[in-house]
Design a protein around this motif. Structure first.
Motif, PDB file in Angstrom:
ATOM      1  N   THR A  90      32.930  17.141 -49.813  1.00 52.05           N
ATOM      2  CA  THR A  90      33.150  17.924 -51.013  1.00 52.05           C
ATOM      3  C   THR A  90      32.876  17.057 -52.231  1.00 52.05           C
ATOM      4  OG1 THR A  90      35.455  17.304 -51.105  1.00 52.05           O
ATOM      5  CG2 THR A  90      34.933  19.323 -49.940  1.00 52.05           C
ATOM      6  N   ALA A  91      32.500  17.716 -53.297  1.00 52.24           N
ATOM      7  CA  ALA A  91      32.232  17.003 -54.547  1.00 52.24           C
ATOM      8  C   ALA A  91      33.519  16.388 -55.069  1.00 52.24           C
ATOM      9  CB  ALA A  91      31.654  17.968 -55.569  1.00 52.24           C
ATOM     10  N   LYS A  92      34.614  17.056 -54.799  1.00 54.96           N
ATOM     11  CA  LYS A  92      35.901  16.620 -55.335  1.00 54.96           C
ATOM     12  C   LYS A  92      36.261  15.220 -54.855  1.00 54.96           C
ATOM     13  CE  LYS A  92      40.551  18.512 -55.712  1.00 54.96           C
ATOM     14  NZ  LYS A  92      41.417  19.590 -55.221  1.00 54.96           N
TER      15      LYS A  92
ATOM     16  N   LEU B 284      27.804  17.411 -59.281  1.00 50.98           N
ATOM     17  CA  LEU B 284      27.828  17.199 -57.838  1.00 50.98           C
ATOM     18  C   LEU B 284      28.011  18.546 -57.159  1.00 50.98           C
ATOM     19  CD1 LEU B 284      30.105  14.070 -57.483  1.00 50.98           C
ATOM     20  CD2 LEU B 284      27.663  14.196 -57.139  1.00 50.98           C
ATOM     21  N   ILE B 285      27.222  18.747 -56.116  1.00 51.62           N
ATOM     22  CA  ILE B 285      27.319  20.010 -55.386  1.00 51.62           C
ATOM     23  C   ILE B 285      27.899  19.695 -54.014  1.00 51.62           C
ATOM     24  CG2 ILE B 285      26.036  22.007 -54.575  1.00 51.62           C
ATOM     25  CD1 ILE B 285      25.660  21.669 -57.519  1.00 51.62           C
ATOM     26  N   GLY B 286      29.003  20.322 -53.685  1.00 52.10           N
ATOM     27  CA  GLY B 286      29.586  20.114 -52.371  1.00 52.10           C
ATOM     28  C   GLY B 286      28.719  20.729 -51.272  1.00 52.10           C
ATOM     29  N   HIS B 287      28.898  20.224 -50.064  1.00 49.97           N
ATOM     30  CA  HIS B 287      28.083  20.672 -48.936  1.00 49.97           C
ATOM     31  C   HIS B 287      28.189  22.189 -48.733  1.00 49.97           C
ATOM     32  CE1 HIS B 287      26.041  20.115 -45.083  1.00 49.97           C
ATOM     33  NE2 HIS B 287      26.916  20.986 -44.580  1.00 49.97           N
ATOM     34  N   HIS B 288      29.412  22.668 -48.767  1.00 46.52           N
ATOM     35  CA  HIS B 288      29.667  24.088 -48.577  1.00 46.52           C
ATOM     36  C   HIS B 288      28.982  24.929 -49.633  1.00 46.52           C
ATOM     37  CE1 HIS B 288      31.939  25.347 -45.297  1.00 46.52           C
ATOM     38  NE2 HIS B 288      32.979  24.545 -45.488  1.00 46.52           N
ATOM     39  N   MET B 289      29.164  24.439 -50.854  1.00 48.74           N
ATOM     40  CA  MET B 289      28.583  25.109 -52.012  1.00 48.74           C
ATOM     41  C   MET B 289      27.076  25.248 -51.840  1.00 48.74           C
ATOM     42  SD  MET B 289      29.445  25.964 -55.210  1.00 48.74           S
ATOM     43  CE  MET B 289      28.298  26.813 -56.248  1.00 48.74           C
TER      44      MET B 289
ATOM     45  N   LEU C  45      21.006  25.546 -49.123  1.00 52.48           N
ATOM     46  CA  LEU C  45      20.701  24.320 -48.388  1.00 52.48           C
ATOM     47  C   LEU C  45      19.974  24.636 -47.088  1.00 52.48           C
ATOM     48  CD1 LEU C  45      21.273  21.210 -48.237  1.00 52.48           C
ATOM     49  CD2 LEU C  45      23.247  21.804 -46.846  1.00 52.48           C
ATOM     50  N   VAL C  46      18.849  23.955 -46.842  1.00 51.57           N
ATOM     51  CA  VAL C  46      18.102  24.149 -45.605  1.00 51.57           C
ATOM     52  C   VAL C  46      18.374  22.991 -44.664  1.00 51.57           C
ATOM     53  CG1 VAL C  46      15.826  24.345 -44.595  1.00 51.57           C
ATOM     54  CG2 VAL C  46      16.307  25.428 -46.777  1.00 51.57           C
TER      55      VAL C  46
ATOM     56  N   ASP D 118      32.511  22.935 -55.739  1.00 52.19           N
ATOM     57  CA  ASP D 118      32.765  23.128 -54.317  1.00 52.19           C
ATOM     58  C   ASP D 118      33.025  24.601 -54.055  1.00 52.19           C
ATOM     59  OD1 ASP D 118      32.712  20.501 -53.100  1.00 52.19           O
ATOM     60  OD2 ASP D 118      34.396  20.057 -54.452  1.00 52.19           O
ATOM     61  N   MET D 119      32.827  24.965 -52.799  1.00 54.53           N
ATOM     62  CA  MET D 119      33.152  26.329 -52.386  1.00 54.53           C
ATOM     63  C   MET D 119      34.288  26.201 -51.383  1.00 54.53           C
ATOM     64  SD  MET D 119      32.360  29.378 -53.011  1.00 54.53           S
ATOM     65  CE  MET D 119      30.722  29.535 -53.686  1.00 54.53           C
ATOM     66  N   THR D 120      35.383  26.867 -51.697  1.00 48.78           N
ATOM     67  CA  THR D 120      36.530  26.747 -50.785  1.00 48.78           C
ATOM     68  C   THR D 120      36.326  27.652 -49.574  1.00 48.78           C
ATOM     69  OG1 THR D 120      37.660  28.442 -52.045  1.00 48.78           O
ATOM     70  CG2 THR D 120      38.164  26.156 -52.588  1.00 48.78           C
ATOM     71  N   GLU D 121      37.252  27.554 -48.631  1.00 51.04           N
ATOM     72  CA  GLU D 121      37.141  28.328 -47.398  1.00 51.04           C
ATOM     73  C   GLU D 121      37.125  29.831 -47.698  1.00 51.04           C
ATOM     74  OE1 GLU D 121      36.814  27.089 -44.243  1.00 51.04           O
ATOM     75  OE2 GLU D 121      36.665  25.108 -45.186  1.00 51.04           O
ATOM     76  N   ASP D 122      37.958  30.215 -48.689  1.00 51.23           N
ATOM     77  CA  ASP D 122      38.025  31.644 -48.999  1.00 51.23           C
ATOM     78  C   ASP D 122      37.020  32.042 -50.077  1.00 51.23           C
ATOM     79  OD1 ASP D 122      39.500  29.953 -50.480  1.00 51.23           O
ATOM     80  OD2 ASP D 122      41.176  31.306 -50.859  1.00 51.23           O
TER      81      ASP D 122
END
Lengths: 378, 488
Positions: A141-143, A105-110, A217-218, A38-42
């Motif tokens: 999120t993947a988490k 698993l890839i989170g949406h943000h990621m 992601l497109v 996942d990619m966090t907000e920061d």
């Protein structure tokens, strides 16, 4: 005798000098079953690892009520994969072992940020499994998916690959993502799931990733669209197709087993013309209409109707790819590259601009070989 | 100690006999001093001719002596008017005991040797010769079913301790004068008869000469079993693999003879050696050529696989679980891990403990009297199998691995050939415990290079696979039908 001793000494030396001293008992290792990125907000990478708890699995030794969990999830943030891995290790008494990772698993943000920067570890590290199933978590999120309780298996990660097989697809492994990402003209179409509070996850079609811009992601295809896309790409093994027929919109369902796909490129005045033809043979599994599949007239009606309907949907998908996403999700570029390698050289630099204008002809032929165990509906 | 210090005889045994019966009797009595089973019997014929009979009690057929020798001599006396008779011995030889094997010797040593083999010695006054007649008849075991090489099909006869019986069995199977049986007496004290049997014309003469010279060079006090001969004539002692096929089945030995091999039969041993042996013989069962070829081909493959399994399984298990867990399917790896959560010892130690216990059980099973035999299996199964796992001392997969490997070593049809497989497991365990699969590979390379290096009696051990003889190698893996096998 001396000679034999010498030979053994040499063998022993050569063996011990190779540095093969990585003995670790199985119960000194923490087997990672699935990984969520996942990619966090920061803008920090967060790795969530599902780690197997083998004591919960070995059924014979756990007697009575104190049944342990089969897995635990640890997560940590870090600059990259292994940096986060070091922090994960801080939480665990056994050393992390990546080679049995079943799922990534890839989170949406990621996915929105782009994967390319973080995937190196997965194929550089020799202890890493290239046959992990890779999925994108749509709008989540993947988490949260990786923490969910599985229905059948002891781990949620192992279910994701079997889920794809159950849907008639070939499981999409990480190495296929690699192949697509390094190919000439195919974009990675990665299966997608959404988090679901009761089931853990639900299949949600596919995510379109853009390999030309950092595997970013497109957009998403819904399950039906991804089914057709997979058919064109040869990633679908079987599917069930339903159409409404007649005045009262009665339905007929056909389970198609042998799917064939063909993409031909014809060069007309140095401009490629694309012909996509799809074939499928199946058996009628549900017929709520008054048509009798054993009669020739009705047979033709049913087959034409089925084919037309499918064709319409594929055309819609082609339209969506060409005009909404403006990205080659069918791997047509790859076909051009293979069939007309010399022309591909000139086409490649501006393939993204060319693709939306390409004339694409679609034809679908669905046939049934088996009308089922009865004639017309009751 | 006392008897060892005593001088056995103060006479030179090579002395020729004298003309006086009294001297001869005295000499022989001194030789057989304190031998309570040697009988001296005086017979006086018609008042003047004195004869002396010497034999070992229990080794001769008393009926024959009575009816064929004593009765005619005592009641009828010396036959009259049959031409000139030089000596009593000649008379007996030519006119009285027509049915018996006889021979004349002149020295005490020869006489004593034959008396001890169950011959009857007849000495006459005034003659410096001993007439020996073969009337030996002693208790031997009857022919029984083979106990260590049972086969579903094929002969139910096995060799016995009596060499003559054994050679008869071979003669009955192979009816040709080309079947030669060269006899040697080996062992200073036992004088054991050793027979080299081979078929003239089929056997390679260079190999035969080599075997002959090796047999002639044997210098042993005694030969109690064919194993003594095996050890004395084998190429190298430093190999775990047997270099001679040992069999108690006359059909196996005959098959070997017909393939141009040499059989070594030893008196007093029911085990016959067949020279030379190849690796593949160790994995062939006696009835491989009696049953339909398809089953046997399948069985052979099962045996080959299990032989490999017997050597490799424990060490590969160690290597995979402790060094290369990525090579084990995830679910299997997790359940193995789950089962060894509470194991107190490292996997290598666990396997070692179990292997030792298994070998101990096997050894106990052979030595124990039959009545308490089942006890071993019960205690073994309970203690090793169940209790050790439940107590958490040994993890369950180890029990499976060790017993599976143990059973596989018993699949090998020749029991003796299972020994190297079981023995080589231990060095491989050490290697893979230290180096992982790398060590297993090194161990296997060492074993294979040893096998390739081994050439008992000049014929390569891995023949016909290495060096490859294509047509014959096929038969190692497939056991083709006889017609096709002979064509190729």
């Amino acid at each position: 005798m001396k000679k034999i001793l010498l030979i053994f000494c040499l063998l022993f030396l050569s063996a011990s000098s190779t540095g093969c001293w990585n003995l670790k008992e199985p119960n000194q290792r923490a087997f990672i079953i699935g990984v969520g990125m996942d990619m966090t907000e920061d803008k920090e990478l967060e790795i969530s690892s599902e780690v197997a708890v083998p004591a919960g699995l070995g059924s014979s030794q756990v007697t009575g009520a104190g049944k342990k969990n089969t897995y635990t999830v640890v997560s940590a943030k870090g600059k990259d994969f292994m940096d986060a891995g070091q922090r994960l290790q801080a939480e665990l008494s056994r050393s992390l072992f990546y080679a049995h990772r079943q799922t990534i698993l890839i989170g949406h943000h990621m996915a929105e940020v782009g994967l390319d920067k973080y995937l190196d570890m997965i194929f550089r590290n020799p202890k890493s499994e290239l046959r992990s199933v890779i999925l994108v978590v749509k709008d989540g999120t993947a988490k949260e998916v990786i923490k969910a309780e599985p229905t059948f298996d002891p781990f949620i990660s192992t279910t994701l690959g079997s889920q794809q097989s159950a849907l008639g697809m070939k499981p999409y492994y990480y190495r296929m993502l690699l192949c697509d990402a390094f190919s000439e003209g195919t974009q990675p179409i990665v299966p997608a799931i959404t988090a679901d509070p009761s089931r853990g996850y639900v299949y949600a079609g596919s995510a379109i990733l853009d390999k030309d811009h950092g595997i970013k992601l497109v957009g998403y295809l819904n399950p039906e669209e991804s089914m057709y896309d997979n058919w064109i790409m040869g990633k679908q093994k079987n599917l069930t197709f339903t159409t409404s027929i007649g005045k009262r919109n009665e339905t007929i369902s056909i389970a198609v087993q042998s799917l064939k796909h063909r993409t031909r490129i014809k060069m007309v005045k140095h401009r490629p013309q694309i012909y996509i033809s799809l074939h499928g043979i199946g058996s009628i599994v549900e017929n709520n209409s008054s048509l009798d599949p054993s009669r020739e007239d009705d047979l033709k009606t049913i087959q034409t109707k089925l084919s037309q309907e499918a064709e319409k949907k594929v055309r819609k998908l082609v339209d969506k790819a060409q005009h909404q996403y403006k990205i080659d999700i069918f791997g047509i570029g790859e076909h051009v590259h293979r069939q007309h390698p010399e022309i591909w050289k000139t086409l490649k630099p501006h393939w993204r601009e060319t693709f939306p204008e390409l004339p694409i002809t679609v034809s679908v032929h669905l046939r049934y070989r088996d009308p089922g165990q009865t004639n017309s509906s009751l | 100690m006392n008897s060892a210090n005593q001088k056995p005889t103060n006479i030179d045994p090579n002395l020729p006999l004298s003309r006086h019966l009294v001297d001869n009797e005295h000499m022989l009595k001194t030789m057989f001093e304190r031998c309570s089973d040697v009988i001296f019997r005086d017979v006086t014929l018609q008042g003047d001719t004195k004869l002396l009979f010497i034999y070992v009690d229990g080794m001769i057929d008393k009926d024959i002596i009575q009816s064929v020798i004593l009765k005619p001599l005592i009641y009828e006396g010396i036959p009259q008017g049959v031409g000139p008779i030089d000596s009593i011995a000649q008379m007996c030889d030519q006119q009285l005991f027509a049915v018996l094997q006889t021979k004349k010797v002149n020295t005490f040593r020869d006489a004593a040797d034959d008396i001890l083999k169950g011959h009857l010695a007849i000495l006459a006054d005034g003659e410096p010769t001993v007439l020996l007649t073969d009337v030996s008849d002693y208790e031997t075991r009857s022919i029984e079913e083979p106990s260590t090489e049972s086969a579903l099909r094929g002969t139910r006869e096995s060799f016995t301790e009596s060499l003559r019986t054994n050679t008869t069995m071979l003669r009955r199977i192979i009816v040709t004068p080309n079947l030669k049986m060269e006899s040697y007496n080996i062992g200073k004290l036992t004088q054991t008869e050793v027979v080299l049997a081979y078929i003239d014309g089929l056997v390679s003469t260079s190999m035969l000469d080599e075997i002959r010279s090796r047999v002639e060079r044997i210098d042993l006090q005694g030969v109690l079993e064919s194993g003594y001969i095996e050890e004395s004539i084998e190429d190298t002692h430093y190999s775990p693999f047997p270099q001679m096929l040992s069999s108690e089945r006359p059909d196996v030995v005959s098959a070997g003879l017909m393939e141009g091999r040499v059989a070594v039969l030893v008196n007093g041993s029911p085990i016959t050696l067949v020279v030379p042996m190849t690796f593949w013989d160790g994995l062939q069962a006696p009835d491989d050529y009696y049953e339909r070829f398809m089953y046997i081909t399948m069985n052979r493959w099962i045996r080959y696989l299990f032989a490999l399994f017997a050597i490799l399984f424990p060490s590969v298990y160690i290597a995979l679980t402790t060094y290369h867990p990525e090579m084990v399917p995830p679910k299997l790896m997790l359940s193995i891990t789950g089962l060894r959560e509470q194991a107190p010892f490292p996997t290598v130690i666990e396997v070692f403990i179990m292997e030792f216990m298994f070998e101990g059980l096997r050894e106990a099973g052979i030595r124990l009297p039959q009545q308490i035999g089942p006890l071993v299996s019960i205690v073994g199964a309970l203690v090793i199998g169940q209790a050790a796992v439940q107590a958490g001392i040994i993890s369950a997969p180890i029990v499976i691995v060790v017993s599976a490997a143990g059973i596989s070593s018993f699949v090998i049809p020749r029991y003796r050939f299972g020994y190297p497989m079981r023995m080589l497991r231990f060095p491989l365990l050490v290697l893979s415990g230290i180096f992982g699969l790398f060590g297993t590979a090194i161990g296997m390379i060492a074993i294979l290079s040893h096998l390739i290096h081994l050439t008992p009696f000049g014929s390569p051990y891995l023949q016909p696979v290495a060096p490859t003889k294509k047509n014959r190698a096929k038969n190692v893996f497939l056991r083709l039908p006889r017609k096709r096998a002979s064509k190729s």
